[in-house]
Design a protein around this motif. Structure first.
Motif, PDB file in Angstrom:
ATOM      1  N   ASN A  11      40.258  41.122  42.401  1.00  0.00           N
ATOM      2  CA  ASN A  11      40.271  42.398  42.939  1.00  0.00           C
ATOM      3  C   ASN A  11      41.294  42.678  44.236  1.00  0.00           C
ATOM      4  O   ASN A  11      41.207  43.521  44.856  1.00  0.00           O
ATOM      5  N   SER A  12      42.198  41.754  44.179  1.00  0.00           N
ATOM      6  CA  SER A  12      43.389  41.714  45.354  1.00  0.00           C
ATOM      7  C   SER A  12      44.238  43.115  44.734  1.00  0.00           C
ATOM      8  O   SER A  12      44.931  43.083  43.628  1.00  0.00           O
ATOM      9  N   SER A  13      44.650  43.778  45.805  1.00  0.00           N
ATOM     10  CA  SER A  13      45.755  44.688  45.625  1.00  0.00           C
ATOM     11  C   SER A  13      47.246  44.179  45.203  1.00  0.00           C
ATOM     12  O   SER A  13      47.972  44.841  44.910  1.00  0.00           O
ATOM     13  N   THR A  14      47.214  42.897  45.418  1.00  0.00           N
ATOM     14  CA  THR A  14      48.697  42.213  45.241  1.00  0.00           C
ATOM     15  C   THR A  14      48.554  41.114  44.144  1.00  0.00           C
ATOM     16  O   THR A  14      49.251  40.274  44.258  1.00  0.00           O
ATOM     17  N   SER A  15      47.544  41.278  43.252  1.00  0.00           N
ATOM     18  CA  SER A  15      47.251  40.115  42.280  1.00  0.00           C
ATOM     19  C   SER A  15      48.399  39.945  41.397  1.00  0.00           C
ATOM     20  O   SER A  15      49.071  40.802  40.634  1.00  0.00           O
ATOM     21  N   ILE A  16      48.651  38.647  41.443  1.00  0.00           N
ATOM     22  CA  ILE A  16      49.709  38.150  40.357  1.00  0.00           C
ATOM     23  C   ILE A  16      49.170  38.220  38.956  1.00  0.00           C
ATOM     24  O   ILE A  16      49.877  38.365  37.884  1.00  0.00           O
ATOM     25  N   ASN A  17      48.006  37.994  38.847  1.00  0.00           N
ATOM     26  CA  ASN A  17      47.439  38.087  37.517  1.00  0.00           C
ATOM     27  C   ASN A  17      47.376  39.384  37.025  1.00  0.00           C
ATOM     28  O   ASN A  17      47.446  39.777  36.038  1.00  0.00           O
ATOM     29  N   TYR A  18      46.946  40.178  37.724  1.00  0.00           N
ATOM     30  CA  TYR A  18      47.133  41.862  37.270  1.00  0.00           C
ATOM     31  C   TYR A  18      48.700  42.122  37.019  1.00  0.00           C
ATOM     32  O   TYR A  18      49.079  42.961  35.842  1.00  0.00           O
ATOM     33  N   GLU A  19      49.584  41.573  37.578  1.00  0.00           N
ATOM     34  CA  GLU A  19      51.218  41.768  37.204  1.00  0.00           C
ATOM     35  C   GLU A  19      51.372  41.119  35.767  1.00  0.00           C
ATOM     36  O   GLU A  19      51.859  41.737  34.984  1.00  0.00           O
ATOM     37  N   LEU A  20      50.966  40.172  35.553  1.00  0.00           N
ATOM     38  CA  LEU A  20      50.791  39.271  34.264  1.00  0.00           C
ATOM     39  C   LEU A  20      50.147  40.311  33.201  1.00  0.00           C
ATOM     40  O   LEU A  20      50.631  40.478  31.994  1.00  0.00           O
ATOM     41  N   VAL A  21      48.883  40.876  33.528  1.00  0.00           N
ATOM     42  CA  VAL A  21      48.069  41.619  32.429  1.00  0.00           C
ATOM     43  C   VAL A  21      48.887  43.065  32.274  1.00  0.00           C
ATOM     44  O   VAL A  21      49.210  43.311  30.971  1.00  0.00           O
ATOM     45  N   LYS A  22      49.389  43.737  33.431  1.00  0.00           N
ATOM     46  CA  LYS A  22      50.415  45.019  32.868  1.00  0.00           C
ATOM     47  C   LYS A  22      51.747  44.273  32.167  1.00  0.00           C
ATOM     48  O   LYS A  22      51.979  45.309  31.277  1.00  0.00           O
ATOM     49  N   TYR A  23      52.295  43.244  32.296  1.00  0.00           N
ATOM     50  CA  TYR A  23      53.405  43.011  31.660  1.00  0.00           C
ATOM     51  C   TYR A  23      53.032  42.581  30.171  1.00  0.00           C
ATOM     52  O   TYR A  23      53.581  43.018  29.259  1.00  0.00           O
ATOM     53  N   THR A  24      51.668  41.942  29.780  1.00  0.00           N
ATOM     54  CA  THR A  24      51.342  41.666  28.612  1.00  0.00           C
ATOM     55  C   THR A  24      50.864  43.068  27.746  1.00  0.00           C
ATOM     56  O   THR A  24      51.351  43.292  26.719  1.00  0.00           O
ATOM     57  N   ALA A  25      50.144  43.910  28.452  1.00  0.00           N
ATOM     58  CA  ALA A  25      49.892  45.150  27.767  1.00  0.00           C
ATOM     59  C   ALA A  25      51.275  45.890  27.732  1.00  0.00           C
ATOM     60  O   ALA A  25      51.283  46.663  26.492  1.00  0.00           O
ATOM     61  N   SER A  26      52.407  46.070  28.447  1.00  0.00           N
ATOM     62  CA  SER A  26      53.512  46.631  27.842  1.00  0.00           C
ATOM     63  C   SER A  26      54.075  46.309  26.759  1.00  0.00           C
ATOM     64  O   SER A  26      55.112  46.860  25.997  1.00  0.00           O
ATOM     65  N   LEU A  27      54.056  45.084  26.161  1.00  0.00           N
ATOM     66  CA  LEU A  27      54.527  44.511  24.750  1.00  0.00           C
ATOM     67  C   LEU A  27      53.836  45.033  23.791  1.00  0.00           C
ATOM     68  O   LEU A  27      54.291  44.762  22.529  1.00  0.00           O
ATOM     69  N   ILE A  28      52.725  45.602  24.020  1.00  0.00           N
ATOM     70  CA  ILE A  28      51.827  45.944  22.794  1.00  0.00           C
ATOM     71  C   ILE A  28      52.043  47.104  22.028  1.00  0.00           C
ATOM     72  O   ILE A  28      52.062  48.256  22.956  1.00  0.00           O
ATOM     73  N   GLU A  29      52.373  47.343  20.738  1.00  0.00           N
ATOM     74  CA  GLU A  29      52.379  48.344  19.975  1.00  0.00           C
ATOM     75  C   GLU A  29      51.444  48.465  18.935  1.00  0.00           C
ATOM     76  O   GLU A  29      50.743  47.673  18.746  1.00  0.00           O
TER      77      GLU A  29
END
Length: 177
Positions: A11-29
């Protein structure tokens, strides 16, 4: 086309895990991906007294609904002292009180990222053991160590780790289909 829910166990506003999630989601078509920022989902610490007195919050019921609408889950857990964060454990406690097998028929791509060299593997291992109890099928896993050195400008920049991530994501997507 499957529906995929993507979020971090932080629940951190600066979560590196959330950064990884957003990157992963961006790769999905060819799939519908909903990304949730858990910093917007505060939950009280679980206790039987809290549940008895106040019941389940609207945000918890809403979150469970997102899970149940999804066939796939992309999750990256953060690590505190070798375990998942208290926030994530608390989320699991609340969700399992709503419905024990809240992840029934859900395919999961489980990840962890950390600034250290172990890449959150302790937390990921704990979560990998817990989620099937709630009905999840862990399709693949990925650990991202040394986040500050291997992730920049919203993507994995280390070629070997990028390929490992891509392979794990492909396995998840194949099992989802």
């Amino acid at each position: 086309m499957a529906e995929i829910l993507a979020f971090a166990g932080s629940n951190s506003s600066t979560s590196i895990n959330y950064e990884l999630v957003k990157y992963t989601a961006s790769l999905i078509e060819n799939h519908k991906v909903q990304t949730l920022d858990m910093a917007r989902y505060p939950f009280p610490m679980y206790s039987a007294d809290e549940e008895k007195q106040k019941g389940f919050s609207n945000s918890l019921i809403e979150f469970k609904g997102y899970i149940q609408q999804s066939q796939g889950l992309i999750l990256s857990v953060n690590e505190h002292n070798g375990n998942p964060s208290g926030y994530f454990k608390n989320l699991l406690d609340w969700l399992s009180r709503l419905e024990r097998r809240f992840l029934e028929d859900t395919t999961v791509f489980l990840m962890a990222a950390s600034p250290g060299k172990r890449g959150g593997i302790g937390a990921m291992g704990v979560v990998q053991d817990i989620l099937p109890r709630f009905g999840a099928e862990i399709a693949s896993t990925f650990s991202l160590p040394s986040f500050g050195q291997v992730f920049a400008n919203g993507e994995i920049i280390d070629q070997t780790l990028k390929e490992q991530h891509s392979e794990a994501l492909d396995i998840f997507l194949q099992k989802l289909n």
